[in-house]
Design an enzyme around this catalytic site. Sequence first.
Site, PDB file in Angstrom:
ATOM      1  CB  CYS A 131      50.083  46.313  35.086  1.00  0.00           C
ATOM      2  SG  CYS A 131      49.843  45.159  33.744  1.00  0.00           S
ATOM      3  CG  ASN A 193      51.045  42.809  38.847  1.00  0.00           C
ATOM      4  OD1 ASN A 193      51.029  41.936  37.985  1.00  0.00           O
ATOM      5  ND2 ASN A 193      50.246  43.850  38.830  1.00  0.00           N
TER       6      ASN A 193
END
Lengths: 304, 243
Positions: A131, A193
């Site tokens: 992230c 991601n």
Amino acid sequence: MVDTSVKLCDIQLKNPVIPASGTFGFGHEFAHWYDLNVLGAICLKGTTKDPRFGNETPRIAEAPAGMLNAVGLQNPGIEAVLETELPALRKLYSGPVIANISGFSKEEYVFCCEKADQSPHVDIIEVNISCPNVQSGGMSFGASAKDAGEITKAVRAVCKKPIFMKLTPNVTDIAEIARACEANGADGISLINTLLAMRIDIKNRKPVLANTTGGLSGPAVFPVALRMVWQVYKAVKLPIIGMGGVSCPEDVVEMMLAGATAVQVGASNLQNPFACPEIIDGLPPLLERLGVSRIAELIGAAHY
Amino acid sequence: MKKGSYIIENTQQIAKNTYRTRLKGDTSAIVAPGQFVNIALAGSFLRRPLSVCDWDEKGLWVIYKTVGKGTSALSKLEPGQKLDLLTGLGNGFDMELAGSRPMLIGGGVGVPPLYGLAKRLMKQGVRPLAILGFNTAEEVFYEKEFAELGCDVVVATVDGSYGQKGFVTDAMPQEGTTFFYACGPEPMLKAVYNRTNTSGQLSFEERMGCGFGACMGCACRTKYGAKRICKDGPVLMKEEVVW
């Protein structure tokens, strides 16, 4: 009759379409729109040891063919997820569940993954080492093969269930990171991601996002995601969950041809709450047109 | 909440950079004034959330300022064109809290949802005091429409070019009202919060991802924990707001 089922490790999915972490909450909001049981699996919102509010707002920005988010892992904490959110989801949904775990230290990953491994409601653990929104965490682990390997090894030691390491695209060599995960006991790789990005408000001359930067997702990133799935498929023998801008049945087929066994749909869920069931419904006619009787035969089929 | 196709019936400019669009389609998901719709527009990835000004069984009205690409594109669409909407989003205002003399305080494009509220309050036999604030005369809209409902209306402009000079808070009476409903830019909401003695409800705006509670893009802190502006709001009780 087209067979759309795939097998992720030993888990049978009725189709390869999975809503991606962070775009689907814990499922309850989407149960208003459709029966969740049509989905191949559900991937839960990223979960940390302690509850988190996340970043300040604005957390969302528009982008050409996509969007930026800097939510910052808002979640109620692993205990609430396993004891409240998941049992509530189980009343609505009986298919496979993927828990998505984030952390700010190796110890936190181990703590959360061990808890998720013990939950009767969790089938696969996806470990988010990527992230880009949390300054002290995620990014650094997924950005080096050494750290990615170390986290994999540490969570492997406490988990019996399949572990998928979720990789960040913000690296020089994605194949090297994937190989480090494989060497340290991962059962699969999830990618990609979001891509680190930003927007600036031209009137007030300030970044749109309170966090300055955020993660780019949506159709804009699809070709980048596809390229990385391709590279990782070449680098490792593990099953891959491919994601990044998937918005139609054709994207699912393309991702699978590049090497994905299953596919996650992210930003499209926010734009169209029916994105997943519409993609699922579109798969059989598309496969028929392509002369494909078993969707699983597409996995990696574009490789030469 | 419902997703559906809506047809543009007409669009009128009602003030400077301010447009009203009538959309024909299913309004059965709209249950309270202050709820919003999320509109998909060609060329934009994210939908545009707009509060519902008013609705009937055949369609709804939205009023918006052309502040960016999305709203500019919307204002230029021709009658007959179709739009995909999510409707019945958010909680809306709670009319049961109004009492006998509620005050409606709107700033700029925060005014529209208060119109739908005023209309329904009047139907219940409650006559609100509407205080509408704008920057300048050419941005003023809906003074007449509120008056035609039977409300008492006060208009304030920051530059004094129309109505009372000053902010909405300068035009607010100190007593005689039972409750307030406010919608407008955050500095206005904060000023209203600080200047009111009664309880009230405030409608907030935030950049949204989904509009139906899934993405946590529009979270805010309240005295009772984190809430989502799109799902748990956009209307919050004065008593729960944290500035």
